[in-house]
Motif scaffolding. Sequence first.
Motif, short mmCIF file in Angstrom:
data_model
loop_
_atom_site.label_atom_id
_atom_site.label_comp_id
_atom_site.label_asym_id
_atom_site.label_seq_id
_atom_site.Cartn_x
_atom_site.Cartn_y
_atom_site.Cartn_z
N GLU A 82 0.85 -1.19 0.00
CA GLU A 82 0.00 0.00 0.00
C GLU A 82 0.89 1.24 0.00
O GLU A 82 1.78 1.36 0.83
N PHE A 115 -3.52 -0.21 -2.62
CA PHE A 115 -4.00 1.12 -2.23
C PHE A 115 -2.94 2.14 -2.59
O PHE A 115 -1.74 1.92 -2.40
N ASP A 117 -2.61 6.64 -2.50
CA ASP A 117 -3.26 7.95 -2.33
C ASP A 117 -2.37 9.03 -2.91
O ASP A 117 -1.40 8.74 -3.63
N SER A 146 -7.51 -0.89 -11.41
CA SER A 146 -6.65 -0.81 -10.23
C SER A 146 -6.84 0.50 -9.48
O SER A 146 -7.32 1.49 -10.04
N PRO A 147 -6.45 0.53 -8.19
CA PRO A 147 -6.51 1.78 -7.43
C PRO A 147 -5.73 2.91 -8.10
O PRO A 147 -6.17 4.06 -8.08
N ARG A 150 -7.72 4.37 -11.03
CA ARG A 150 -8.83 5.18 -10.51
C ARG A 150 -8.32 6.55 -10.05
O ARG A 150 -8.92 7.59 -10.34
N LEU A 151 -7.20 6.56 -9.33
CA LEU A 151 -6.67 7.81 -8.80
C LEU A 151 -6.18 8.73 -9.93
O LEU A 151 -6.40 9.94 -9.89
N GLU B 49 -14.36 1.91 -0.79
CA GLU B 49 -13.04 2.27 -1.31
C GLU B 49 -12.86 3.79 -1.33
O GLU B 49 -11.76 4.30 -1.07
N ASP B 50 -13.93 4.51 -1.67
CA ASP B 50 -13.86 5.97 -1.67
C ASP B 50 -13.61 6.51 -0.27
O ASP B 50 -12.83 7.45 -0.07
N ARG B 52 -12.16 4.87 2.18
CA ARG B 52 -10.79 4.50 2.55
C ARG B 52 -9.79 5.54 2.03
O ARG B 52 -8.91 5.99 2.76
N LEU B 53 -9.97 5.93 0.78
CA LEU B 53 -9.06 6.91 0.18
C LEU B 53 -9.26 8.29 0.81
O LEU B 53 -8.29 8.98 1.14
#
Lengths: 172, 132
Positions: A82, A115, A117, A146-147, A150-151, B49-50, B52-53
């Motif tokens: 993550e 994950f 961010d 995948s995360p 999306r980001l 998931e939203d 969590r982010l």
Amino acid sequence: MFARAATLAMTALRTCRTSGRAGTLTTMGVKDSVTRTAYTSDVIGAGSPSPLVLTGSEEITIDLVIDIYPHGAWQVVAVKGELDLATAPQLREAILQLGAGGEHRVIVDMTEVGFVDSSGLGVLVGSLKHLRELGGELALVAPESSPLSRLLDLTGLDRSMPALPSVDAVAD
Amino acid sequence: MTAEPTAVPSPAGPPLELILMATPHALLPARVFAASAARHLGVDEPGVEDVRLAVSEIVTSAVEGGSERVTVAFSRADGHVSCTVEGAGPLDPEGSDIRRADLLDALVDDLRVEGATVTFHVPTNSVAAADS
């Protein structure tokens, strides 16, 4: 009701604690990670029945697993884990070391990252700038669902820094 | 996506609250707690998931902003789950590459920032919402 809420929250925290021993945290999609944990949590039900308050001095970081291997003219940095403020410096350091060693074309394979961010994304953007200054390039690999994808989509960075579906899709 | 229920419908009840020291090591437990609480209160999986982010971003701002402690609280309201984070730092400090406030706006509903307190809402799934 309260008991159920307490059980749920306990389960969430116990998951963290269990991961310290097992080295896996399946609920977070992290596998085969090295875990460094000093967990000293107090669960406090407080005097009144509400709210449920959990306090703790958790020290939980699951290190990234980073594999580096050559692929044609590129070096692939395959990341597992993550990617956040706690772990992103490990990735930055790995890419900086490649750059310092004369490897300026880097593919970051984020397929196994469960994950990510803005801290993780910041390291990817910073690494891209750094490698371009060295005359190199950074390419991203991650599946569409995948995360990371999306980001990139949410931040609009997918236009300048698109993720490719596989390492083989990166052009030589 | 399976149609399997993701949460037992739960009443409004007392808020669920987690208090952590604002260090980078708080991020993982904050995310585990946030996802578990949101799921428990009836948020469906993409929404989880939203959350969590979003919580990871706000707790990161607390760490970067030098807060001592950060409190993450969830409660159930009419048709949505409300999350409040106390101890947050500036969402977009100078020099950051990524606009965190814009990202949060894209992730969640009714984002409000009042000093160090950030609140947002996420909708609950229809099964749980119908039960409330």
